[in-house]
Each structure stands twice: as C-alpha cells, then as structure tokens.
Design a protein around this motif. Structure first.
Motif, mmCIF file in Angstrom:
data_model
loop_
_atom_site.group_PDB
_atom_site.id
_atom_site.type_symbol
_atom_site.label_atom_id
_atom_site.label_comp_id
_atom_site.label_asym_id
_atom_site.label_seq_id
_atom_site.Cartn_x
_atom_site.Cartn_y
_atom_site.Cartn_z
ATOM 1 N N ALA A 195 2.839 6.995 -13.471
ATOM 2 C CA ALA A 195 2.066 7.967 -14.243
ATOM 3 C C ALA A 195 2.828 9.272 -14.442
ATOM 4 C CB ALA A 195 0.755 8.241 -13.548
ATOM 5 N N MET A 234 0.808 -1.218 0.000
ATOM 6 C CA MET A 234 0.000 0.000 0.000
ATOM 7 C C MET A 234 0.836 1.260 0.000
ATOM 8 S SD MET A 234 -3.552 -0.174 1.675
ATOM 9 C CE MET A 234 -3.484 -0.841 3.316
ATOM 10 N N SER A 235 1.968 1.158 0.679
ATOM 11 C CA SER A 235 2.795 2.358 0.767
ATOM 12 C C SER A 235 3.829 2.409 -0.358
ATOM 13 C CB SER A 235 3.502 2.379 2.120
ATOM 14 O OG SER A 235 4.274 1.212 2.214
ATOM 15 N N LYS A 236 3.717 1.395 -1.225
ATOM 16 C CA LYS A 236 4.715 1.347 -2.303
ATOM 17 C C LYS A 236 4.622 2.590 -3.196
ATOM 18 C CE LYS A 236 4.122 -3.483 -2.405
ATOM 19 N NZ LYS A 236 3.259 -4.458 -2.989
ATOM 20 N N ALA A 237 5.778 3.065 -3.563
ATOM 21 C CA ALA A 237 5.784 4.256 -4.430
ATOM 22 C C ALA A 237 5.236 3.874 -5.798
ATOM 23 C CB ALA A 237 7.213 4.769 -4.564
ATOM 24 N N ASN A 238 4.454 4.740 -6.326
ATOM 25 C CA ASN A 238 3.896 4.465 -7.642
ATOM 26 C C ASN A 238 4.064 5.709 -8.506
ATOM 27 O OD1 ASN A 238 2.331 3.773 -9.846
ATOM 28 N ND2 ASN A 238 1.126 2.388 -8.578
ATOM 29 N N LYS A 255 -1.957 4.124 -11.117
ATOM 30 C CA LYS A 255 -2.262 4.004 -9.689
ATOM 31 C C LYS A 255 -3.397 3.011 -9.484
ATOM 32 C CE LYS A 255 -2.631 8.548 -8.951
ATOM 33 N NZ LYS A 255 -2.820 9.804 -8.200
ATOM 34 N N PRO A 300 -9.194 0.615 -0.343
ATOM 35 C CA PRO A 300 -7.931 1.255 0.039
ATOM 36 C C PRO A 300 -6.878 1.155 -1.056
ATOM 37 C CG PRO A 300 -8.672 -0.317 1.708
ATOM 38 C CD PRO A 300 -9.510 -0.549 0.500
ATOM 39 N N LYS A 301 -5.929 2.060 -0.991
ATOM 40 C CA LYS A 301 -4.815 2.110 -1.937
ATOM 41 C C LYS A 301 -4.070 0.771 -1.900
ATOM 42 C CE LYS A 301 -1.952 5.996 -3.180
ATOM 43 N NZ LYS A 301 -1.329 7.206 -2.658
ATOM 44 N N GLY A 302 -3.744 0.238 -3.059
ATOM 45 C CA GLY A 302 -2.963 -0.987 -3.129
ATOM 46 C C GLY A 302 -3.764 -2.254 -2.929
ATOM 47 N N GLY A 308 2.098 -2.088 -6.420
ATOM 48 C CA GLY A 308 1.434 -0.961 -5.753
ATOM 49 C C GLY A 308 0.164 -0.482 -6.417
ATOM 50 N N THR A 309 -0.205 -1.066 -7.545
ATOM 51 C CA THR A 309 -1.415 -0.632 -8.240
ATOM 52 C C THR A 309 -2.667 -1.198 -7.555
ATOM 53 O OG1 THR A 309 -0.237 -0.535 -10.344
ATOM 54 C CG2 THR A 309 -2.630 -0.735 -10.467
#
Lengths: 315, 223
Positions: free
Chosen positions: A8, A1-5, B157, B26-28, B187-188
């Motif tokens: 884009a 979840m905290s992985k840098a993305n 993302k 949630p993200k990820g 992370g997507t």
C-alpha cells in the motif's frame, strides 16, 4: 503474520505535484468524455441549445437597446436669451453651461444664424418671411445632454439649473416627448430584464438537470472510486474539468450557431422589418458579450457538475 | 488485525442486521464468514472497509477505531483494504487495464509503474490477453478475476471478498481460491464471505458463522 506488507506504500509519486495531478485529472476528464460519448454529446448539445436561445435574446436586446439609445440623442435642450449677448459674454455663458453636470455639447445660435436657418427651412415660401427681421428671432444655446442625464428627472433638474443663469429667458426641451421616450425605455428595460432573468433561470434549470442526469448515469463510478480510497477531490476534479470542457464546447457551438443564424436571417432583418432603416440591419454581439457567453458556458458546466456531484459522493 | 467489540448494526430502528458482534481476526489470517442469505455477512464486511458505521460498538483495524475516523480519513483506510464486491463493480466503459489501474491511480502512482504492475497482476490472473477488453465482453469468471486483480494490485493489508465464488463453476472457484491463498501467503489478511459449504470444507480455514446477525460459531478466533 510477520511478513512485511508494503504494497500500500507508493513506490513512485510521478503524479504528485500540482502540474502532475492537473495533467492526470485533465487526461482522465478527456478519457471520460471519450468513453461516455453519447452522454457527453447530450450535455454539450443541451448547453449549446440553451446558450443559443439566451444569446439570441441578448443579440436582439443589445440591438434594440442600441437603437433606443440612438433615439435618445434627440433629447435636446434649447435655452433662449432675452437679448443677444456680446461675443465675449457668449464665451463666458457657454463656459457656465458647460460646467453644469450632464452637458455634452453646447452650440450658440446667434440671431443672424437663427434667421438663416429659418430662411433655409422656408425656401420657396419667402413671402412668409416678409417683415421678419433677425431681432424677432432670439439667440439661443442648443444643448445636447450626455446619456446619463436624459431621463425625466435629470432633464427637469438640468433645466431648473439652466434657468438660473442670467440672460436666459426661456428653456424648451420637448417635455412630453422626453417623458414618453423615457417611459418606453423603462418598460423596455424592465421587460428585457424580466425576460432575461426568466431565460437565465430556465437555462440554469435545464442545464443543471441534464448534468445531474449524466452524473447519475455514472454514479457507480463515483461510488467505486470512493470505495477504493479516492478522496473527494480526486473523484470530483475530473468531473469538474469535464463540466468546464462541456460548458466551453457548448458555448462555442452556440456562438457558431448564432453566427450562422445571424448571417442567414438576422443581418438584414432590420431593413426587412423597417425597424431602423438608417442602419445596415442588426449588428452582431460585441466581443465582450461573446466572451461573456463563453464564460457563462464554462460557469454553467462547472457549477452544474459541482452541485450534482455533491449528491452522489459519499466519501 | 481486525477487531469488533459489541457491534450492533441496524438499517431500520426495529430490526438489526448485526447484534452484539465480538471478534478478533489476527494479522495474516484467512477467515471464512458464512451463513444464510440475510445473516449479515455483507454488512459485517462493509463495516471493515467503513462503508457502514456501526449503530453501536467499536470496529478497529490495526488499532484504529473506525467509528472515530473523520470523513477525510476514510480514503486512507480504504487504500489498505482490497475489496471484491459481490456484483464486481467493474466500470463497463473502461478497459480491463483501466479498471484495475483505478486502485493505483488513487494512490498517485505514475503511468509507467501502473502499466507494469497491472500487466503483471493480470498475467498472474491469466488475463494478459484481455487487457484492452471491456468487462461486458468477459465471462463471469474473467470478470471476477478482474475484480480480484483490482483488489490485489496494490498488495493490500486486508482483502475482503463478498461471495466471490457465487456464480462460478468448480474450475473457476478453485482458481479464485488459489489466488486468495497466494495473497494470504504474501501476508494479506483475507476475509471471504460465502455460503458455499464445499469451498469452506475443502479449505481447512477458520470459519465465522453468522445467523440472523449474530455469531453462532467461531472456532479459534473469538476473543
């Protein structure tokens, strides 16, 4: 979840800047033309055909108009004097006539000159001239009017002013001929204008519909570009360039076809039809008109694409 | 993070495609969206990439309220979301490379970088020998992978996929799911709409079940 993305985020912006973008849009437009050969050929063909018809009309109109303008050179006003003016007075009178708006050229014909002309006209029938002396024939000014002053009202107004000049007793200008000629010119221009307008509307209608159909055939591409995040400008630019290229190509092809038609059929049509035996057939369109046809083609392609795109871009 | 608050969506005044949708992804996260045909899965996904604006309610992506986005702001949002469409939406006149490159061209990448990146992802998808083929010459599984490559090439993302395994055999299904997992590992946030129960059962992921436009079962995710 905290992985840098950071995917884009763009790593490089080679395509940015005015020329970078322009070169991308241009190469995209050329690639699109290549990938949609059939559809592009149909559009170019339609524009070429439509412009060929329009420029054929233009060619005939320009020639007929030129011919009619030639005829209008015959509009001539002759002002006769009570008495032949003295040479000094001639110069003064000539100056006054030349100062009248609409005067193109003034020639003084003295009594002696008038007699000479009459004699040369009646060559072989000199007996008719017995007893005629130069006093019988009045001196005159032969006045040629410029093109803008050859219509009925202008000629009439000119003659009124001319008559106010002292020493001029009578003015002749072939009133009936001028009226008839001008009625013909008005009708000719009206018909030309109407036909031209009708033709323009038809060309606009056909070309814009053809472009609309070709863009409709690629509406999925437009939709997809919007869904992957392209801006309206990004989607439209290559299509507009395509429109301009197709319009320019159509115009050039139409002019080549017109040139072929001209050398094959029209060049000698004037003699053949006996329209104007003095001239060596019809003349080709002048450079300004040729540039106009090319500009018209480019404009057609651009406006046709722009209006069609409006319908299919939802971004 | 994807959030929906009291979302209603109607195509026609008398019937609603979605009713009172509330969810937080949630993200990820990796989420399956399931339900019968016509349950509202595709409509819900379209709300995520702003192809549709809800009739009522709010849709938020990373805190940005999509119902308040102007038309000119939508492209920016879509650049961060990869979408795999049910019908793939591959351009038949363009090669595989050109189809995938579209995503990066829109972002303004340079030609050389696009070439490298596209070739890299096509290799990952096992399509490196199909670079210059047009989509019509590819099998269903290959077309699906091209569509996936186009959606993933800019490491979005969020990845949204509508019935991505619909017409595929088991082997291809597994390959596609593996690609989703890898994207998720990078992370997507992945949202996959499917009615294929076997895909869901084997995945051990969060499932949002839709029925007639309403959420009927949302273990762990409904906020």
């Amino acid at each position: 979840m905290s992985k840098a993305n950071k995917g884009a985020v763009r790593p490089k912006l080679e395509q940015e800047g005015f020329f970078g973008r322009l070169s991308y849009f241009f190469s995209r437009a050329v690639a699109n033309l290549r990938q949609n050969v059939f559809v592009s050929a149909v559009t170019v063909g339609t524009i070429a055909l439509a412009l060929l018809i329009a420029s054929l009309f233009l060619l005939v109109y320009v020639n007929l108009d030129g011919m009619a303008q030639g005829w209008s050179d015959k509009v001539q006003v002759t002002a006769y004097f009570d008495q032949e003016p003295a040479p000094l007075a001639v110069a003064a009178l000539k100056g006054r006539v030349q100062a009248l708006p609409g005067t193109a050229k003034v020639i003084f014909v003295s009594q002696a000159e008038a007699e000479k002309r009459l004699r040369s006209r009646l060559k072989g029938q000199e007996s008719l001239l017995e007893g005629i002396t130069q006093e019988v024939l009045p001196a005159s000014f032969e006045i040629r009017l410029d093109r803008e002053h050859r219509d009925n009202e202008s000629v009439a107004a000119y003659v009124r002013k001319l008559k106010q000049i002292q020493g001029i007793s009578e003015v002749q200008y072939g009133e009936e001929w001028v009226q008839r000629f001008n009625s013909f010119m008005n009708l000719f221009r009206l018909m030309g204008g109407l036909l031209g307008a009708f033709l323009t509307i038809t060309v606009l209608f056909i070309v814009s519909n053809t472009i609309k159909l070709t863009i409709y055939a690629r509406k999925e591409e437009l939709e997809l570009l919007g869904l992957v995040g392209a801006t309206r400008f990004f989607i439209k630019a290559p299509f507009l360039i395509e429109g301009v290229l197709q319009g320019a190509a159509g115009a050039v092809i139409s002019l080549l076809a017109l040139l072929a038609c001209y050398y094959t059929f029209l060049k000698n049509a004037g003699d053949f039809l006996g329209i104007n035996p003095a001239s060596a057939g019809l003349s080709f369109l002048p450079a300004t008109h040729l540039a106009g046809v090319v500009a018209g083609g480019i404009l057609l392609g651009f406006i046709g694409s722009a209006t069609s795109l409006k319908r299919f871009i939802n971004v | 993070m994807i959030q929906m608050h009291n979302v209603f969506m109607s195509y026609q005044p008398e019937s609603s495609a979605l009713a009172d949708i509330n969810l937080k992804i949630p993200k990820g996260d990796f989420v399956f969206l399931t339900g019968q045909s016509g349950a509202g899965k595709s409509t819900l996904l379209k709300l995520v990439y702003a192809d549709l604006i809800p009739t009522r309610g709010q849709v938020l992506i990373d805190g940005v309220n999509l119902t308040r986005l102007s038309r000119s702001q939508i492209p920016q949002l879509r650049r961060s979301i990869g979408v795999v469409f049910q019908d793939y939406k591959l351009l038949p006149n363009r090669t595989v490379l050109e189809n995938v490159a579209i995503t990066l061209e829109v972002l303004g990448w340079g030609k050389r970088d696009i070439g490298k990146k596209v070739f890299h992802i096509l290799k990952r998808m096992g399509l490196e020998d199909k670079v210059n083929a047009t989509p019509l010459r590819l099998s269903g599984g290959e077309q699906q992978r091209v569509a996936l490559a186009r959606a993933l090439v800019n490491d979005p993302k969020i990845l949204v996929a509508d019935e991505p395994t619909g017409n595929l055999d088991d082997e291809n299904k597994e390959a596609i799911l593996q690609i989703f997992k890898e994207a998720n590992n990078r992370g997507t946030t992945v949202v996959v709409a499917t009615h294929d129960r076997r895909v869901i059962e084997n995945s051990h992921r969060t499932v949002i079940r839709l029925d007639k436009g309403r959420i009927v079962e949302v273990p762990n995710v409904q906020g």
